[in-house]
Write a protein that holds these residues in place. Structure first.
Motif, mmCIF file in Angstrom:
data_model
loop_
_atom_site.group_PDB
_atom_site.id
_atom_site.type_symbol
_atom_site.label_atom_id
_atom_site.label_comp_id
_atom_site.label_asym_id
_atom_site.label_seq_id
_atom_site.Cartn_x
_atom_site.Cartn_y
_atom_site.Cartn_z
ATOM 1 N N THR A 1 0.793 -1.097 0.161
ATOM 2 C CA THR A 1 0.166 -0.181 -0.035
ATOM 3 C C THR A 1 1.071 0.877 -0.004
ATOM 4 O OG1 THR A 1 -0.149 0.287 2.442
ATOM 5 C CG2 THR A 1 -1.990 -0.695 1.123
ATOM 6 N N ASP A 2 2.301 1.334 -0.134
ATOM 7 C CA ASP A 2 3.202 2.127 -0.016
ATOM 8 C C ASP A 2 3.356 3.538 1.187
ATOM 9 O OD1 ASP A 2 5.713 3.147 -1.257
ATOM 10 O OD2 ASP A 2 3.870 4.792 -2.245
ATOM 11 N N MET A 3 3.062 2.393 1.945
ATOM 12 C CA MET A 3 2.781 3.281 3.256
ATOM 13 C C MET A 3 3.883 3.240 4.165
ATOM 14 S SD MET A 3 -1.480 2.156 5.426
ATOM 15 C CE MET A 3 -2.447 2.337 4.546
ATOM 16 N N PRO B 1 2.257 11.853 9.746
ATOM 17 C CA PRO B 1 1.102 11.361 10.426
ATOM 18 C C PRO B 1 -0.890 11.175 9.558
ATOM 19 C CG PRO B 1 1.900 14.302 11.221
ATOM 20 C CD PRO B 1 2.504 13.412 9.832
ATOM 21 N N GLU B 2 -0.736 12.095 8.060
ATOM 22 C CA GLU B 2 -1.352 11.322 7.230
ATOM 23 C C GLU B 2 -1.127 9.582 7.027
ATOM 24 O OE1 GLU B 2 -1.111 15.532 6.327
ATOM 25 O OE2 GLU B 2 0.517 13.439 6.605
ATOM 26 N N LEU C 1 -1.862 7.774 10.514
ATOM 27 C CA LEU C 1 -3.477 7.800 10.622
ATOM 28 C C LEU C 1 -4.259 6.581 9.798
ATOM 29 C CD1 LEU C 1 -6.431 8.484 12.108
ATOM 30 C CD2 LEU C 1 -5.901 10.611 10.340
ATOM 31 N N SER C 2 -4.304 7.249 8.539
ATOM 32 C CA SER C 2 -4.336 5.992 7.563
ATOM 33 C C SER C 2 -3.592 4.517 7.867
ATOM 34 C CB SER C 2 -3.743 6.276 6.064
ATOM 35 O OG SER C 2 -4.164 7.395 5.378
ATOM 36 N N PHE C 3 -3.335 3.947 8.428
ATOM 37 C CA PHE C 3 -2.173 2.669 8.805
ATOM 38 C C PHE C 3 -3.301 2.142 10.290
ATOM 39 C CE2 PHE C 3 0.523 -0.761 10.176
ATOM 40 C CZ PHE C 3 -0.135 -1.273 9.045
ATOM 41 N N LEU C 4 -3.299 3.141 10.848
ATOM 42 C CA LEU C 4 -4.457 2.934 11.848
ATOM 43 C C LEU C 4 -5.650 2.774 11.454
ATOM 44 C CD1 LEU C 4 -3.086 6.000 14.837
ATOM 45 C CD2 LEU C 4 -2.942 3.148 14.578
#
Length: 199
Positions: free
Chosen positions: A146-148, A153-154, A157-160
């Motif tokens: 997912t290229d995280m 912070p974005e 947060l997306s991964f959380l």
């Protein structure tokens, strides 16, 4: 290079999160224990500096009143009681207290007592390292695909939010297993009451 560093950081976080503390059945004395001794035992194996106590007097009283643990004779608790408390400690992170009661009461009704409870924990602990490694691999793969990069912070947060989805899926799976394998003892009673009313 930055991506590689981020992946390594993510791996370190995952490896640290894998290091769950555990109370092995063999660490539980065969002798009956007083409440304060149980609390000290649980804290020594499951607690940590600055962390909330894994078990308190209030919790034990509440578990007993709610029928989550077997009735206690006197002021001492058996090894089976302690294993039941340990099961509650583990299961309540995923299941509701009502579901935990359903599982433990259902297991007890099917003959799952001290020896069988200890075997359940032995099995779980023997699988922990292997499953932890598999989960780490899976999480790192999700981050990579997912290229995280977890460097903003974005991204974090997306991964959380993604982890929340995964947690919800696992919780729903656990609830489905509970419903399938441990029938609600109140359902037959309600059916019987309705039948009596019709008669």
């Amino acid at each position: 290079e930055k991506e590689e560093e981020t992946m390594i950081d993510a791996q370190k976080l995952l490896e640290n999160s894998e290091k769950n503390k555990a109370l092995h059945p063999d660490d539980i004395p065969a002798l009956d224990l007083y409440m304060d001794q149980i609390i000290a035992l649980m804290s020594a194996h499951l607690g940590g500096e600055g962390e909330r106590e894994p078990l308190t007097r209030t919790m034990i009283h509440n578990y007993s009143k709610a029928g989550l643990i077997a009735p206690v004779k006197g002021k001492k608790y058996t090894k089976e009681h302690i294993l039941q408390m340990l099961a509650i400690y583990s299961l309540k992170n995923t299941l509701s207290i009502a579901q935990v009661k359903r599982v433990l009461n259902g297991a007890s009704a099917c003959g799952v007592h001290e020896k069988e409870l200890a075997q359940c924990f032995d099995t779980q602990l023997s699988r922990r390292d292997t499953i932890g490694q598999q989960l780490t691999t899976c999480m790192l793969q999700i981050i990579q695909e997912t290229d995280m990069k977890l460097d903003t912070p974005e991204d974090a947060l997306s991964f959380l939010l993604t982890l929340t989805d995964i947690t919800d899926t696992l919780s729903n799976f656990a609830a489905a297993i509970t419903e399938q394998c441990f029938p609600d003892p109140e359902v037959p009673k309600e059916k019987e009451k309705r039948k009596e009313k019709r008669d």
